[in-house]
Design a protein around this motif. Sequence first.
Motif, PDB file in Angstrom:
ATOM      1  N   SER A 187       0.822  -1.209   0.000  1.00  0.00           N
ATOM      2  CA  SER A 187       0.000   0.000   0.000  1.00  0.00           C
ATOM      3  C   SER A 187       0.854   1.256   0.000  1.00  0.00           C
ATOM      4  CB  SER A 187      -0.924  -0.009   1.228  1.00  0.00           C
ATOM      5  OG  SER A 187      -1.759   1.130   1.251  1.00  0.00           O
ATOM      6  N   SER A 188       1.978   1.206   0.726  1.00  0.00           N
ATOM      7  CA  SER A 188       2.896   2.352   0.774  1.00  0.00           C
ATOM      8  C   SER A 188       3.629   2.526  -0.554  1.00  0.00           C
ATOM      9  CB  SER A 188       3.915   2.160   1.904  1.00  0.00           C
ATOM     10  OG  SER A 188       3.264   2.010   3.149  1.00  0.00           O
ATOM     11  N   THR A 189       3.955   1.402  -1.198  1.00  0.00           N
ATOM     12  CA  THR A 189       4.698   1.442  -2.459  1.00  0.00           C
ATOM     13  C   THR A 189       3.842   1.963  -3.607  1.00  0.00           C
ATOM     14  OG1 THR A 189       6.025  -0.452  -1.715  1.00  0.00           O
ATOM     15  CG2 THR A 189       6.088   0.070  -4.062  1.00  0.00           C
ATOM     16  N   SER A 235       0.639  14.593   5.052  1.00  0.00           N
ATOM     17  CA  SER A 235       0.547  15.748   4.148  1.00  0.00           C
ATOM     18  C   SER A 235      -0.004  15.372   2.773  1.00  0.00           C
ATOM     19  CB  SER A 235       1.925  16.379   3.981  1.00  0.00           C
ATOM     20  OG  SER A 235       2.825  15.455   3.387  1.00  0.00           O
ATOM     21  N   GLY A 236      -0.147  14.057   2.504  1.00  0.00           N
ATOM     22  CA  GLY A 236      -0.593  13.605   1.191  1.00  0.00           C
ATOM     23  C   GLY A 236       0.546  13.245   0.260  1.00  0.00           C
ATOM     24  N   LYS A 237       1.775  13.495   0.702  1.00  0.00           N
ATOM     25  CA  LYS A 237       2.942  13.185  -0.115  1.00  0.00           C
ATOM     26  C   LYS A 237       3.195  11.682  -0.120  1.00  0.00           C
ATOM     27  CE  LYS A 237       7.772  14.601  -0.702  1.00  0.00           C
ATOM     28  NZ  LYS A 237       8.387  13.266  -0.732  1.00  0.00           N
ATOM     29  N   LYS A 238       3.678  11.177  -1.237  1.00  0.00           N
ATOM     30  CA  LYS A 238       3.955   9.755  -1.378  1.00  0.00           C
ATOM     31  C   LYS A 238       5.072   9.326  -0.427  1.00  0.00           C
ATOM     32  CE  LYS A 238       4.753   6.195  -4.872  1.00  0.00           C
ATOM     33  NZ  LYS A 238       5.000   5.901  -6.298  1.00  0.00           N
ATOM     34  N   GLN A 264      13.092   0.797   4.654  1.00  0.00           N
ATOM     35  CA  GLN A 264      13.068   0.528   6.096  1.00  0.00           C
ATOM     36  C   GLN A 264      11.977  -0.483   6.437  1.00  0.00           C
ATOM     37  OE1 GLN A 264      12.799   4.660   7.725  1.00  0.00           O
ATOM     38  NE2 GLN A 264      14.462   4.025   9.035  1.00  0.00           N
ATOM     39  N   TYR A 265      10.802  -0.331   5.829  1.00  0.00           N
ATOM     40  CA  TYR A 265       9.698  -1.264   6.083  1.00  0.00           C
ATOM     41  C   TYR A 265      10.094  -2.692   5.710  1.00  0.00           C
ATOM     42  CZ  TYR A 265       6.881   3.066   6.045  1.00  0.00           C
ATOM     43  OH  TYR A 265       6.366   4.307   6.278  1.00  0.00           O
ATOM     44  N   LYS A 266      10.808  -2.833   4.598  1.00  0.00           N
ATOM     45  CA  LYS A 266      11.214  -4.164   4.139  1.00  0.00           C
ATOM     46  C   LYS A 266      12.220  -4.795   5.115  1.00  0.00           C
ATOM     47  CE  LYS A 266      10.409  -3.277  -0.783  1.00  0.00           C
ATOM     48  NZ  LYS A 266      11.033  -3.090  -2.123  1.00  0.00           N
ATOM     49  N   ILE A 267      13.082  -3.963   5.676  1.00  0.00           N
ATOM     50  CA  ILE A 267      14.050  -4.466   6.663  1.00  0.00           C
ATOM     51  C   ILE A 267      13.314  -4.963   7.902  1.00  0.00           C
ATOM     52  CG2 ILE A 267      15.901  -3.772   8.233  1.00  0.00           C
ATOM     53  CD1 ILE A 267      16.865  -1.856   5.990  1.00  0.00           C
ATOM     54  N   VAL A 268      12.307  -4.191   8.361  1.00  0.00           N
ATOM     55  CA  VAL A 268      11.526  -4.592   9.530  1.00  0.00           C
ATOM     56  C   VAL A 268      10.764  -5.883   9.235  1.00  0.00           C
ATOM     57  CG1 VAL A 268       9.635  -3.943  11.081  1.00  0.00           C
ATOM     58  CG2 VAL A 268      11.330  -2.242  10.403  1.00  0.00           C
ATOM     59  N   LEU A 269      10.253  -6.026   8.024  1.00  0.00           N
ATOM     60  CA  LEU A 269       9.558  -7.260   7.632  1.00  0.00           C
ATOM     61  C   LEU A 269      10.489  -8.466   7.766  1.00  0.00           C
ATOM     62  CD1 LEU A 269       7.234  -8.890   6.331  1.00  0.00           C
ATOM     63  CD2 LEU A 269       8.134  -8.189   4.091  1.00  0.00           C
ATOM     64  N   LYS A 270      11.714  -8.338   7.277  1.00  0.00           N
ATOM     65  CA  LYS A 270      12.681  -9.440   7.379  1.00  0.00           C
ATOM     66  C   LYS A 270      12.979  -9.781   8.840  1.00  0.00           C
ATOM     67  CE  LYS A 270      15.004  -8.641   2.939  1.00  0.00           C
ATOM     68  NZ  LYS A 270      16.274  -8.238   2.286  1.00  0.00           N
TER      69      LYS A 270
END
Length: 352
Positions: free
Chosen positions: A20-22, A30-33, A41-47
């Motif tokens: 969803s973030s990607t 703020s609405g910014k991507k 960072q999210y992928k590192i936390v997933l691992k």
Amino acid sequence: MYKKNNELNMVSLFIKFIQSSTTGRRTCVSGKKITAGSIEQYKIVLKLLQEFEATSVITIRILLINRSSLRALQIEKSYWKRFFRNFSTFLYKTKKCYDQYVASVFKVIKSFFNYLNDEKCLPVGQFHKQFRLPSNKYSPIVLTPQQLKFLITDKLFYNALPKNLQRTADIFIFGCTVGLRYADLMRLRKNDIVQMDVAFMIKLHTQKTGTEVAIPLPMYAVAKVEKYKRKAGKNVLPRLSGTNLNLQVKQLIEKAGWTYPLPKIRHRQGIAVEIKTIKGCSYRFCDHITTHTMRRTAITTLLMMGVSETMVRRISGHAAGSKEFYKYVAVVQDLLNAKVKNAFDRLVDDTF
């Protein structure tokens, strides 16, 4: 006790959180991507979560607690307390992480739970708010105004440098002046520099936050722009990878003679730990210098020279109340405190 359809797999939900973030369905407030760096960072936390499940031989589940009894809520609260304790132990003992890194991991996990509650409207509770992040005691390493002045004005030192380090010095001095993040510095174009009467100014929107900044340029920085006017193409400065520049700025500062010992200290569960070099030696001042030192030095220099916090934030692009910005304020305050103490010591000194 609970029906299976009330339980959701945390890792599966976390993967959807990243997707969803990607894709842009989830954005900043703020609405910014969401930036590519945050998604990494999210992928590192997933691992880390997947590895934690594998080593603990468990599956982390999230329970939908809509209309749950008080006893069920208490059980769920205890579940997430255990998760926080066990996952923290995994990060500290197994992965050998330090407080700063552990805090960043749990900050991402908190964002994930906020996403489930606010955007997916899943009744997963507010148990993540009991995750207490380790305090970050890290102080930024910066050049003093005297050191920066030396790099700017000492022509004998500059001319004695090899050509590649002269180029590094030019980039480093310019970066220590304008205070842009390294990515913004490397993508700075000639048309981002505007002339107003006889003065020059950088005007651009920063890549990370999209903030518009306007930065006046002193003449020594304008001279660096002119030097590379024909060589850098559309860019203002020669483009170097972060890895190469990180290596070369350390060499530059070493040649300047700033090699005094400065141990690298990190905290693990509140206990200070000195990190050694590969050779087992303590770090020196020059070993700490990186591309981000440029931004830190620019901000602290302006603050130390008496520019107001409000004006410095307008140049740096930090939001009001930014915790990151006040790290720089704290460094400046420490230096001012030392000078004040020295002044009072001189006052009672017989040689005064």
